[in-house]
Design an enzyme around this catalytic site. Structure first.
Site, PDB file in Angstrom:
ATOM      1  N   GLU A 161       0.877  -1.173   0.000  1.00 23.11           N
ATOM      2  CA  GLU A 161       0.000   0.000   0.000  1.00 23.11           C
ATOM      3  C   GLU A 161       0.911   1.219   0.000  1.00 23.11           C
ATOM      4  OE1 GLU A 161      -3.079  -0.067  -0.473  1.00 23.11           O
ATOM      5  OE2 GLU A 161      -3.479  -2.188  -0.162  1.00 23.11           O
ATOM      6  N   CYS A 192      -1.794   9.412   2.387  1.00 22.00           N
ATOM      7  CA  CYS A 192      -1.382   8.833   1.103  1.00 22.00           C
ATOM      8  C   CYS A 192      -2.395   9.103  -0.002  1.00 22.00           C
ATOM      9  CB  CYS A 192      -1.144   7.335   1.251  1.00 22.00           C
ATOM     10  SG  CYS A 192      -2.564   6.403   1.850  1.00 22.00           S
TER      11      CYS A 192
END
Length: 457
Positions: A212, A246
């Protein structure tokens, strides 16, 4: 089990997993409930730790960390029995009367490495999936969120035996030691550069993994967008956790006809949400480290500051900042910003945006503000991304019913809710064939059978 070395813990987990205990659904559910109770008992301490490390308000800390973890736990406790049931599948007629099923099994021992920006959520949500699927786990929190890491370490030690779930603190040298171990699965959240190191280490043992990562997630505002709503939602998504997210909008593309109006509304929204002096706002977080402040501050000269730009290195503070007229060579357009700086570009035709985004690695998220469903469908078709929101930012991450993850350079593997259970499970295709009937068609000799075979297919 006392103070065991990493190697001893991993060997203990191998032996414990071999007993089959973690595969029992009653054991998994009990473990999830114990984790839920442990979090409940330490909720206020986690909120304080998140404030100490990142200056997150209690509201933001609960909304983006504690609340999401508790919601994920409840979903798994409620649904894991259903997810674990064998799934029936049709069997080709040629294999009649056999039956086909998909059954799930845990990988075994998994390693979960979490970052500092959402240190609670990004550690515990993957852990919930690992437990739910029946694995043992080793956890590695980030040293850059030390207060949260300390409470996490206490939680894991109080709730679980090391032969089942263990946590090791440390810096990159600890990562290297852990990555050299023979895990059955690795789950990593962090930067692209570190993700490449993790993948290289995993390749040595042929260990499957989920990455991720991040990247430059574009936010696009078209001429027909609802400008006040767009401004409000962009400001919220961009400056959440001071931009250290993110999936934060990394840069803004706005149609030239509404650029001036949008910028005015964005400035008003910054003032409305954080006041004219955001450093005094109880709701505006801080940058994680002084080194990160210096890196971000160096980018402020790469364009014209429309609003913001104030820096207080000692307080790890950078104001919510919008920059126009950005230099083509600026790191603002090349590297993931991961801070409260929003560079603004303009366009006249959406094709320009599509071509620009598609020249770069695929982003983790894509945000598009438009009143036209047709335009939204076109953009989703023409630009690939890990996830997307139309007329909003970030909120797709909070849905436990949607898969979350990247594509290409922004990562691979999806999790959240049922997808967390699946990512930590081996999906086994199984055919059950009875012995009371044995149709000889599939056996040699095959003379005069090809015509019948073609009909079956």
């Amino acid at each position: 089990m006392g103070n065991l070395s990493i190697e001893e813990v991993i060997e203990a987990q191998r032996r414990f997993f071999a007993t089959g205990k973690t595969k029992e659904l009653s054991f998994r559910i009990a473990a999830l409930k114990k984790l839920e109770q442990g979090i409940e008992q330490r909720e206020e301490r986690f909120l304080k730790a998140l404030y100490d490390d990142l200056h997150k308000s209690a509201f933001e800390a609960y909304a983006t960390e504690v609340g999401l973890v508790k919601s994920e736990l409840k979903q798994h406790i409620r649904n894991v029995r259903k997810w674990a049931r064998p799934e029936k599948k049709q069997t080709p007629l040629i294999f009649f009367p056999s039956k086909s099923r998909i059954i799930t099994e845990p990988f075994g021992r998994v390693l979960i490495i979490a970052p500092w920006n959402y240190p609670l959520q990004l550690m515990l949500v993957p852990l919930i999936g690992a437990i739910s699927a029946g694995n043992c786990a080793v956890l590695k929190p980030s040293p850059y969120a030390p207060s949260v890491s300390a409470v996490l370490a206490e939680l894991i030690e109080a709730v679980f035996d090391k032969e089942y779930i263990a946590l090791f603190e440390g810096h990159r040298d600890m990562n290297r030691v852990l990555l050299a171990q023979p895990f059955d699965y690795i789950f990593f959240t962090g930067s692209v550069s570190l993700g490449k190191e993790v993948m290289a280490a995993a390749a040595k043992n042929l260990t499957p993994l989920t990455l991720e990562l991040g990247g430059k997630s574009p936010c696009i505002v078209d001429a027909n967008a609802d400008i006040p709503i767009a401004a409000r939602r962009i400001v919220w998504g961009k400056f959440l956790n001071a931009g250290q997210t993110c999936v934060a909008p990394d840069y803004l593309f706005v149609h030239v006809s509404v650029k001036k109006c949008l910028l005015e509304y964005i400035k008003k929204e910054i003032y409305r949400q954080f006041g004219k002096h955001p450093e005094k706002s109880p709701d505006y977080p801080r940058i994680v480290r002084v080194e990160a402040v210096k890196r971000l501050a160096a980018m402020l000269d790469d364009g014209k500051i429309y609003t913001g730009g104030q820096v207080n290195e000692a307080e790890r503070y950078i104001a919510p900042t919008v920059i126009t007229d950005v230099k083509n060579s600026s790191g603002l357009l090349e590297d993931e910003i991961f801070g409260p700086i929003l560079p603004v570009l303009e366009f006249e035709h959406i094709r320009e945006v599509e071509e620009y985004v598609n020249r770069h690695p695929k982003p983790l998220a894509l945000y598009y503000f438009t009143r036209s469903r047709r335009r939204a469908r076109r953009l989703l078709k023409n630009i690939s991304s890990g996830g997307a929101c139309i007329n909003d930012t970030v909120i797709h991450v909070a849905s436990g019913r949607l898969p979350f993850g990247g594509v290409g350079h922004s990562g691979f593997g999806k999790y959240h809710g049922k997808y967390s259970y699946m990512v930590f499970s081996n999906m086994r295709g199984v055919v059950y064939s009875p012995t009371v009937i044995d149709i000889p068609f599939k056996y040699a000799p095959y003379k005069n059978k090809l015509g019948f075979l073609k009909r079956f297919f």
